[in-house]
Design a protein around this motif. Structure first.
Motif, mmCIF file in Angstrom:
data_model
loop_
_atom_site.group_PDB
_atom_site.id
_atom_site.type_symbol
_atom_site.label_atom_id
_atom_site.label_comp_id
_atom_site.label_asym_id
_atom_site.label_seq_id
_atom_site.Cartn_x
_atom_site.Cartn_y
_atom_site.Cartn_z
ATOM 1 N N ALA A 229 0.849 -1.204 0.000
ATOM 2 C CA ALA A 229 0.000 0.000 0.000
ATOM 3 C C ALA A 229 0.875 1.240 0.000
ATOM 4 O O ALA A 229 1.791 1.356 -0.807
ATOM 5 N N THR A 230 0.625 2.175 0.924
ATOM 6 C CA THR A 230 1.405 3.410 0.999
ATOM 7 C C THR A 230 2.309 3.465 2.223
ATOM 8 O O THR A 230 2.918 4.501 2.497
ATOM 9 N N VAL A 231 2.430 2.347 2.950
ATOM 10 C CA VAL A 231 3.190 2.373 4.207
ATOM 11 C C VAL A 231 4.546 1.688 4.089
ATOM 12 O O VAL A 231 5.358 1.770 5.014
ATOM 13 N N TYR A 232 4.823 1.019 2.976
ATOM 14 C CA TYR A 232 6.091 0.295 2.850
ATOM 15 C C TYR A 232 6.575 0.394 1.418
ATOM 16 O O TYR A 232 5.807 0.137 0.463
ATOM 17 N N TRP A 233 7.879 0.736 1.250
ATOM 18 C CA TRP A 233 8.466 0.939 -0.078
ATOM 19 C C TRP A 233 9.953 0.667 0.038
ATOM 20 O O TRP A 233 10.707 1.507 0.518
ATOM 21 N N ARG A 234 10.383 -0.514 -0.387
ATOM 22 C CA ARG A 234 11.803 -0.884 -0.331
ATOM 23 C C ARG A 234 12.205 -1.527 -1.656
ATOM 24 O O ARG A 234 11.396 -2.184 -2.318
ATOM 25 N N SER A 235 13.474 -1.346 -2.033
ATOM 26 C CA SER A 235 13.951 -1.921 -3.285
ATOM 27 C C SER A 235 15.362 -2.467 -3.113
ATOM 28 O O SER A 235 16.079 -2.107 -2.168
ATOM 29 N N ASN A 236 15.749 -3.324 -4.036
ATOM 30 C CA ASN A 236 17.094 -3.887 -4.090
ATOM 31 C C ASN A 236 17.523 -3.907 -5.548
ATOM 32 O O ASN A 236 16.748 -4.315 -6.421
ATOM 33 N N GLU A 237 18.739 -3.446 -5.822
ATOM 34 C CA GLU A 237 19.203 -3.344 -7.205
ATOM 35 C C GLU A 237 20.576 -3.994 -7.348
ATOM 36 O O GLU A 237 21.435 -3.848 -6.478
ATOM 37 N N GLU A 238 20.760 -4.707 -8.444
ATOM 38 C CA GLU A 238 22.039 -5.305 -8.781
ATOM 39 C C GLU A 238 22.467 -4.841 -10.160
ATOM 40 O O GLU A 238 21.644 -4.745 -11.076
ATOM 41 N N SER A 239 23.768 -4.543 -10.305
ATOM 42 C CA SER A 239 24.325 -4.098 -11.574
ATOM 43 C C SER A 239 25.299 -5.153 -12.066
ATOM 44 O O SER A 239 26.247 -5.517 -11.356
ATOM 45 N N VAL A 240 25.071 -5.670 -13.269
ATOM 46 C CA VAL A 240 25.921 -6.720 -13.841
ATOM 47 C C VAL A 240 26.588 -6.197 -15.105
ATOM 48 O O VAL A 240 26.045 -5.349 -15.811
ATOM 49 N N GLN A 241 27.794 -6.701 -15.375
ATOM 50 C CA GLN A 241 28.568 -6.251 -16.525
ATOM 51 C C GLN A 241 28.228 -7.066 -17.762
ATOM 52 O O GLN A 241 27.813 -8.223 -17.678
ATOM 53 N N GLY A 242 28.436 -6.443 -18.904
ATOM 54 C CA GLY A 242 28.205 -7.122 -20.163
ATOM 55 C C GLY A 242 29.516 -7.519 -20.816
ATOM 56 O O GLY A 242 30.523 -6.819 -20.711
ATOM 57 N N GLU A 243 29.547 -8.648 -21.487
ATOM 58 C CA GLU A 243 30.717 -9.133 -22.210
ATOM 59 C C GLU A 243 30.395 -9.203 -23.694
ATOM 60 O O GLU A 243 29.303 -9.601 -24.087
ATOM 61 N N ARG A 244 31.424 -8.860 -24.547
ATOM 62 C CA ARG A 244 31.241 -9.033 -25.983
ATOM 63 C C ARG A 244 31.373 -10.499 -26.351
ATOM 64 O O ARG A 244 32.091 -11.258 -25.697
ATOM 65 N N LEU A 245 30.725 -10.863 -27.406
ATOM 66 C CA LEU A 245 30.820 -12.241 -27.873
ATOM 67 C C LEU A 245 32.241 -12.536 -28.324
ATOM 68 O O LEU A 245 32.963 -11.651 -28.792
#
Length: 298
Positions: A229-245
Motif C-alpha cells: 500500500a502506501t506504508v512500505y516501499w523498499r527496493s534492491n538493485e544489482e548491476s551486472v557487466q556485459g561481455e562481448r561475444l
C-alpha cells in the motif's frame, strides 16, 4: 369519525415530514479511518458532523465490526465510556468524541470501523458511515535477489528471482530493467507462501534474453521493488557487466583493415596514368648513370 381519521392522517404525515426534516438537518461530513496501519503504531480516527439549526447532539458512538467500543453522551454523568473489545482500546479522545486514538495496533485491531452520530429527542436523527482498516506487519528486511550472474553476453538468458520478507498482507513485487518497468511477458506469476502466524512471503521471477539494447547505457541494472500500500516501499538493485561475444572485437578490426586496403586500392585505380617500370623517373636515372660510367670506363 371521518374527521378523526383525517386528523390522524394529517398528524402522521406531519410527523413524517418532521422526521425527514430532522434527519436531513443532521449531516455527517467526513469519516477518516486509516486504510493501512503498521503493526505496533497508533491509529487516529476522526468523525466530523454538522447539526441543524434545531438539533442538539445526543451521542457519538464508535463501532468495530458491529461492536461498540467507545461512546460519548454529553448529558450523562460519565460522558465518555469505553467498552472492552479484543485488539481495540482507546488511548485518548477529544472532548466531543469526534477524534479517538487507539493504543498501538495488534493484528486483531484490523476491521471495519463505524462512526454513528445521533441528535436529541423526540426524533433522534442518526447518521453514520464506515471504513475498513488493515493492520500491516512490515517485513523485517528488504527484497532479496537471487540467481544473477556477474556478467552477461548478448543472447544470454537472465533468470533471477526476488523474494520479500515475511509480511501481512502480502508484499507486492515488481521488476525494473535499467530503470524501466520490466515487460509483463518477462515477469512470471508471483507465488505466495503463508505461515502459521498469518504472515506471507512473496516471490517473483524474471526471465528474459539479453539484447544489445540492454547495454546501451553501460551495465545491465536489475531492480526489484517491494511495496505494501502506501506504508512500505523498499527496493534492491544489482548491476551486472556485459561481455562481448568471442571474436567480436577481432572481426571488427579485420573488417576495418580490409576497408583501409580497399580505400588505398581504389585511390590507386583513380590515377589517370598508371605507373610502369619504363616510365619511372628513378629507373631512368639509374640507366643514365650506368651508361655514363660505361663511357668513362671505356
Amino acid at each position: 369519525m371521518a374527521a378523526a381519521i383525517l386528523s390522524r392522517a394529517l398528524l402522521f404525515a406531519l410527523m413524517l415530514l418532521c422526521r425527514d426534516y430532522g434527519a436531513a438537518s443532521l449531516e455527517l461530513l467526513e469519516l477518516r479511518v486509516p486504510a493501512h496501519v503498521p503493526l505496533g503504531t497508533r491509529a487516529h480516527l476522526s468523525c466530523r458532523w454538522q447539526l441543524g439549526p434545531t438539533d442538539v447532539l445526543y451521542s457519538v458512538k464508535w463501532y468495530k465490526d458491529g461492536r461498540e467500543f467507545f461512546r460519548h453522551v454529553p448529558r450523562e454523568a460519565e460522558p465518555r465510556r469505553k467498552f472492552p473489545l479484543p485488539g481495540v482500546d482507546v488511548e485518548d479522545s477529544s472532548h466531543n468524541g469526534a477524534n479517538v486514538t487507539l493504543y498501538p495496533a495488534v493484528l486483531e485491531t484490523g476491521g471495519r470501523y463505524r462512526c454513528e452520530v445521533s441528535g436529541e429527542r423526540p426524533l433522534f436523527p442518526t447518521v453514520s458511515d464506515h471504513a475498513d482498516m488493515v493492520i500491516v506487519a512490515l517485513p523485517d528486511h528488504g527484497p532479496t535477489i537471487t540467481g544473477s550472474r556477474l556478467r552477461y553476453q548478448i543472447g544470454d538468458r537472465v533468470q533471477v528471482n526476488c523474494t520479500s520478507g515475511r509480511s501481512r498482507p502480502a508484499t507486492r513485487l515488481a521488476w525494473y530493467v535499467n530503470g524501466e518497468p520490466a515487460p509483463s511477458t518477462a515477469q512470471l506469476t508471483p507465488t505466495h507462501q503463508v505461515f502459521d502466524d498469518g504472515l506471507e512471503v512473496t516471490s517473483l521471477a524474471l526471465d528474459f534474453k539479453v539484447k544489445p539494447k540492454h547495454f546501451r547505457k553501460g551495465d545491465l541494472k536489475l531492480k526489484c521493488l517491494a511495496t505494501i500500500a502506501t506504508v512500505y516501499w523498499r527496493s534492491n538493485e544489482e548491476s551486472v557487466q556485459g561481455e562481448r561475444l568471442k571474436g567480436y572485437a577481432r572481426s571488427r578490426e579485420l573488417s576495418e583493415g580490409a576497408s583501409r586496403a580497399d580505400r588505398v586500392q581504389a585511390a590507386g585505380k583513380s590515377l589517370s596514368a598508371p605507373l610502369t617500370l619504363a616510365s619511372s623517373p628513378l629507373v631512368l636515372c639509374l640507366v643514365n648513370t650506368l651508361i655514363h660510367n660505361t663511357i668513362l670506363y671505356i
